[in-house]
Enzyme design. Structure first.
Site, PDB file in Angstrom:
ATOM      1  N   HIS A  62      53.484  39.476 123.974  1.00 40.27           N
ATOM      2  CA  HIS A  62      54.638  38.739 123.453  1.00 40.27           C
ATOM      3  C   HIS A  62      55.976  39.387 123.797  1.00 40.27           C
ATOM      4  O   HIS A  62      56.073  40.602 123.890  1.00 40.27           O
ATOM      5  CB  HIS A  62      54.544  38.643 121.929  1.00 40.27           C
ATOM      6  CG  HIS A  62      53.279  38.027 121.447  1.00 40.27           C
ATOM      7  ND1 HIS A  62      52.699  38.380 120.259  1.00 40.27           N
ATOM      8  CD2 HIS A  62      52.463  37.087 121.988  1.00 40.27           C
ATOM      9  CE1 HIS A  62      51.589  37.680 120.078  1.00 40.27           C
ATOM     10  NE2 HIS A  62      51.424  36.900 121.124  1.00 40.27           N
ATOM     11  N   LYS A  71      60.885  47.368 119.715  1.00 38.95           N
ATOM     12  CA  LYS A  71      59.891  47.505 118.647  1.00 38.95           C
ATOM     13  C   LYS A  71      59.452  48.959 118.513  1.00 38.95           C
ATOM     14  O   LYS A  71      59.193  49.622 119.513  1.00 38.95           O
ATOM     15  CB  LYS A  71      58.648  46.657 118.949  1.00 38.95           C
ATOM     16  CG  LYS A  71      58.917  45.168 119.011  1.00 38.95           C
ATOM     17  CD  LYS A  71      57.662  44.405 119.393  1.00 38.95           C
ATOM     18  CE  LYS A  71      57.939  42.912 119.477  1.00 38.95           C
ATOM     19  NZ  LYS A  71      56.744  42.167 119.915  1.00 38.95           N
ATOM     20  N   TYR A 131      55.379  47.142 112.471  1.00 38.74           N
ATOM     21  CA  TYR A 131      56.409  47.358 113.474  1.00 38.74           C
ATOM     22  C   TYR A 131      57.776  46.936 112.983  1.00 38.74           C
ATOM     23  O   TYR A 131      57.933  45.984 112.250  1.00 38.74           O
ATOM     24  CB  TYR A 131      56.065  46.696 114.805  1.00 38.74           C
ATOM     25  CG  TYR A 131      55.779  45.215 114.794  1.00 38.74           C
ATOM     26  CD1 TYR A 131      56.698  44.301 115.301  1.00 38.74           C
ATOM     27  CD2 TYR A 131      54.568  44.726 114.322  1.00 38.74           C
ATOM     28  CE1 TYR A 131      56.422  42.951 115.331  1.00 38.74           C
ATOM     29  CE2 TYR A 131      54.280  43.384 114.354  1.00 38.74           C
ATOM     30  CZ  TYR A 131      55.216  42.494 114.858  1.00 38.74           C
ATOM     31  OH  TYR A 131      54.947  41.153 114.881  1.00 38.74           O
ATOM     32  N   LYS A 167      48.131  30.147 120.770  1.00 34.87           N
ATOM     33  CA  LYS A 167      49.364  30.503 121.488  1.00 34.87           C
ATOM     34  C   LYS A 167      49.073  31.507 122.599  1.00 34.87           C
ATOM     35  O   LYS A 167      49.552  31.366 123.721  1.00 34.87           O
ATOM     36  CB  LYS A 167      50.382  31.069 120.492  1.00 34.87           C
ATOM     37  CG  LYS A 167      51.649  31.600 121.110  1.00 34.87           C
ATOM     38  CD  LYS A 167      52.618  32.101 120.068  1.00 34.87           C
ATOM     39  CE  LYS A 167      52.130  33.384 119.437  1.00 34.87           C
ATOM     40  NZ  LYS A 167      53.104  33.977 118.511  1.00 34.87           N
ATOM     41  N   ASP A 168      48.268  32.531 122.296  1.00 35.45           N
ATOM     42  CA  ASP A 168      47.983  33.557 123.299  1.00 35.45           C
ATOM     43  C   ASP A 168      47.075  33.050 124.410  1.00 35.45           C
ATOM     44  O   ASP A 168      47.129  33.545 125.531  1.00 35.45           O
ATOM     45  CB  ASP A 168      47.390  34.792 122.629  1.00 35.45           C
ATOM     46  CG  ASP A 168      48.421  35.517 121.776  1.00 35.45           C
ATOM     47  OD1 ASP A 168      49.627  35.237 121.929  1.00 35.45           O
ATOM     48  OD2 ASP A 168      48.023  36.349 120.946  1.00 35.45           O
TER      49      ASP A 168
END
Length: 181
Positions: A62, A71, A131, A167-168
């Site tokens: 992502h 991040k 994160y 989505k992935d």
């Protein structure tokens, strides 16, 4: 705290100083001034995220094309294989990846600057992943590189096919992706 450079400029492994005895342990997981002094990174963190995933779950790769997020990632329970891909077209390491184990046991963190794709695969029964981000989540700007793009060649430590979100599963090849200048 110890900061360890990786082969990709700007991507840093952070090893905290841990104080432990037979009662348990203590460590400072984040200190803004110390982080800035040791890394040179002076971006504000504006959002904290926490996920829990089962063994075999792969999340990624992502990134956000606008409102790009730096991040600072770590695992508080279990272990993951964590990966960042350099998506900065002007970088000498564009398209290269770096991966390492992050676990509750090793307490390592990874600083992933804006301009990178990020993902992880859970290698323990489950993992809790935390994160900090330098910009807010903006779903309209989110993109995803296909986790198994042969041009990138990430060597995931998987036993069988990963568990992916819808989505992935729709991630794109690096060659077709929007990237950073």
């Amino acid at each position: 705290m110890k900061v360890i450079p990786t082969p990709i400029e700007g991507l840093l492994v952070i090893e905290p100083t841990v104080f432990g005895d037979d009662r348990g342990f203590f460590y400072e997981s984040f200190n803004a001034q110390r982080f800035a002094d040791l890394t040179g990174v002076r971006l504000p963190f504006v959002q904290d995220n926490h996920s829990r995933s089962a063994r075999g779950v792969l999340r990624g790769m992502h990134y956000q094309v606008r409102q790009a997020q730096g991040k600072l990632v770590r695992v508080t329970s279990g272990s993951v294989f964590d990966v960042a891909i350099d998506l900065r077209k002007s970088s000498a390491t564009f398209g290269k990846w770096y991966g390492l184990e992050l676990s509750a046991e090793n307490k390592r963190q990874l600083w992933i600057p804006p301009g990178f794709g990020h993902g992880f695969a859970v290698t323990s029964e489950f993992a809790e992943f935390l994160y900090k981000t330098t910009d807010y989540y903006a779903p309209e700007h989110e993109r995803s590189i296909l986790w198994n793009d042969p041009a990138v060649g990430i060597e995931w430590p998987l036993d069988g096919a990963p568990l992916l979100s819808a989505k992935d599963q729709k991630g794109v090849l690096l060659a077709d992706a929007e990237v950073f200048e």
